[in-house]
Design a protein around this motif. Sequence first.
Motif, PDB file in Angstrom:
ATOM      1  N   LYS A  86      34.526  38.277  42.496  1.00 44.70           N
ATOM      2  CA  LYS A  86      33.093  38.249  42.768  1.00 44.70           C
ATOM      3  C   LYS A  86      32.773  37.382  44.000  1.00 44.70           C
ATOM      4  O   LYS A  86      31.764  37.603  44.656  1.00 44.70           O
ATOM      5  CB  LYS A  86      32.333  37.780  41.527  1.00 44.70           C
ATOM      6  N   GLU A  87      33.658  36.439  44.312  1.00 47.54           N
ATOM      7  CA  GLU A  87      33.372  35.558  45.443  1.00 47.54           C
ATOM      8  C   GLU A  87      33.354  36.349  46.755  1.00 47.54           C
ATOM      9  O   GLU A  87      32.602  36.031  47.668  1.00 47.54           O
ATOM     10  CB  GLU A  87      34.407  34.430  45.515  1.00 47.54           C
ATOM     11  N   CYS A  88      34.167  37.378  46.849  1.00 45.90           N
ATOM     12  CA  CYS A  88      34.182  38.225  48.048  1.00 45.90           C
ATOM     13  C   CYS A  88      33.335  39.488  47.881  1.00 45.90           C
ATOM     14  O   CYS A  88      32.699  39.932  48.825  1.00 45.90           O
ATOM     15  CB  CYS A  88      35.614  38.602  48.420  1.00 45.90           C
ATOM     16  N   HIS A  89      33.343  40.073  46.693  1.00 47.68           N
ATOM     17  CA  HIS A  89      32.693  41.381  46.526  1.00 47.68           C
ATOM     18  C   HIS A  89      31.352  41.318  45.805  1.00 47.68           C
ATOM     19  O   HIS A  89      30.640  42.311  45.767  1.00 47.68           O
ATOM     20  CB  HIS A  89      33.635  42.336  45.785  1.00 47.68           C
TER      21      HIS A  89
ATOM     22  N   GLN B 188      32.130  36.791  28.394  1.00 41.38           N
ATOM     23  CA  GLN B 188      32.412  35.617  29.244  1.00 41.38           C
ATOM     24  C   GLN B 188      33.915  35.330  29.165  1.00 41.38           C
ATOM     25  O   GLN B 188      34.447  35.184  28.058  1.00 41.38           O
ATOM     26  CB  GLN B 188      31.590  34.427  28.717  1.00 41.38           C
ATOM     27  N   PRO B 189      34.607  35.264  30.317  1.00 40.33           N
ATOM     28  CA  PRO B 189      36.064  35.028  30.285  1.00 40.33           C
ATOM     29  C   PRO B 189      36.432  33.791  29.476  1.00 40.33           C
ATOM     30  O   PRO B 189      35.790  32.746  29.611  1.00 40.33           O
ATOM     31  CB  PRO B 189      36.419  34.804  31.767  1.00 40.33           C
TER      32      PRO B 189
ATOM     33  N   LEU C 205      36.315  41.351  32.593  1.00 35.99           N
ATOM     34  CA  LEU C 205      36.481  39.891  32.435  1.00 35.99           C
ATOM     35  C   LEU C 205      37.382  39.334  33.538  1.00 35.99           C
ATOM     36  O   LEU C 205      37.138  38.245  34.075  1.00 35.99           O
ATOM     37  CB  LEU C 205      37.074  39.576  31.064  1.00 35.99           C
ATOM     38  N   LEU C 206      38.426  40.083  33.885  1.00 41.33           N
ATOM     39  CA  LEU C 206      39.332  39.641  34.951  1.00 41.33           C
ATOM     40  C   LEU C 206      38.613  39.652  36.300  1.00 41.33           C
ATOM     41  O   LEU C 206      38.851  38.791  37.143  1.00 41.33           O
ATOM     42  CB  LEU C 206      40.585  40.526  34.996  1.00 41.33           C
ATOM     43  N   TYR C 207      37.717  40.613  36.506  1.00 41.61           N
ATOM     44  CA  TYR C 207      36.915  40.644  37.734  1.00 41.61           C
ATOM     45  C   TYR C 207      36.098  39.357  37.846  1.00 41.61           C
ATOM     46  O   TYR C 207      35.983  38.759  38.912  1.00 41.61           O
ATOM     47  CB  TYR C 207      35.979  41.862  37.746  1.00 41.61           C
ATOM     48  N   ASP C 208      35.544  38.919  36.743  1.00 44.89           N
ATOM     49  CA  ASP C 208      34.730  37.705  36.695  1.00 44.89           C
ATOM     50  C   ASP C 208      35.589  36.492  37.063  1.00 44.89           C
ATOM     51  O   ASP C 208      35.287  35.760  38.017  1.00 44.89           O
ATOM     52  CB  ASP C 208      34.146  37.590  35.281  1.00 44.89           C
TER      53      ASP C 208
END
Length: 252
Positions: free
Chosen positions: A85-88, A223-224, A48-51
Motif C-alpha cells: 500500500k505504501e507504493c500502490h 486486520q493483519p 491481508l498480505l497486501y496490507d
Amino acid sequence: MNLRRIGGFIPLTVMLAMPLLMSGTLALARGLDDASGEELAKIIRGGLLYDSWFVELGVAPPKETHPAYAKSKGKGKGAGTWRCKECHGWDYMGKEGAYKKGRRFTGIAGIRGAAGGSAAAVVKSLQGSDHELGGRIPAADLTAIARFVTEAQLSVDEVIDRNSKKARGDLAKGQRIYATVCAKCHGADGKKVNFGDEKAPEYVGTVANENPWETLHKIRFGQPGEEMPSLIAFPVQVQVDVLAYAQTLPAK
Ligand code: HEC
Ligand code: HEC
C-alpha cells in the motif's frame, strides 16, 4: 459501455439487463460470487498480505528502504516502504489516487491495470526487480496476493466519493451489520479499541472518515495479525454500507 453506439436506441433487453450489468461492475466480482470457501480463504490471505505481508507472516520486516522506493520520489524510509500500500495505495491507484500528492507521494503507478489479469504474471512481477519479494514471501502466499490483485481489488471511486470521501452506502443497513459483526470488539460507538494513543486517539470513526479506502480494505479482509474477521463473502454493497455507518461514529 456507450449505449448510443447500439444503433441510436437502447434495446429493451439491454435496459432490463442494466441493473444487473451495473451491480456486476460494482461487485466486479462475479468471480468472487462463484468462489468456494477455500478460494475465499486464499483471497482473504492475499488482502491481508497486501496490507502488511510481514505482520501477516509474523516475520521481521527488512530494515533497509525498499530499492524501488529509494529510487522513487517517496520521502519515507525503512520497513514501511515494503508494504504494497505504501507504493500502490489503499485505493490501488498509486500516483493517480490519494497518494498523488502529499507526504506519501512516490510517483509509482497503481495496480488497477492488473485487475482481471493473469495471477501468474503478478507473481512474476513480485519476484522480479520492481519488488524483490521472491525470497521473502512463500510461493503459495505470492499466489494468494496475486489472486487478491487480479480477482478482488475494487474500483473504489464507484463506491467512495473521491472529493467528500463519503461512502455510497445505506446507513441503516450498515448499522445492522456493524451491530452484528463489529460492535463486540469495537463497541457500539467504535471507541472500545484505540488504534492511536492517549494523546491522539484513533477509533473506527476516525479512520473511516480520514481514510475510507483503508477502512474498506480492512472491512473486506480484516486486520493483519489480529482476530478481526473479513466480510469478503458478502456483497461489496454490504461492505460499503458498513463503511458508510462507520463514518457516522465519533472520531474523538
Ligand atoms: C517500493 C515500492 C513498491 C512496493 C512496496 C510494491 N510495489 Fe508493486 N510496483 C512497484 C513498481 C515500481 C512497479 C512498476 C510500475 C511503475 O514503475 O510505476 C510495480 C508494479 C506492480 C504491479 C503491476 C501493475 C500493472 O498494472 O502491471 C502489480 C500488480 C504490483 N506492483 C503489485 C504489488 C503488490 C501486490 C505489492 C505488495 C506485495 C507491491 N506491488 C509492492 C513498486 C512497488
Ligand atoms: C474479533 C474482534 C474484532 C472484530 C469482530 C472486528 N475488529 Fe476491527 N480490529 C480488531 C483489532 C484487534 C484491530 C487492531 C487494533 C490495533 O491495531 O490496535 C482492529 C482494527 C480495525 C481497524 C483498523 C484501524 C487501523 O487504523 O489500523 C478498523 C478500521 C476496524 N478494525 C474496523 C472494524 C469493523 C468496521 C468491523 C466490523 C466489520 C470490525 N473492525 C470487526 C478487532 C476486531
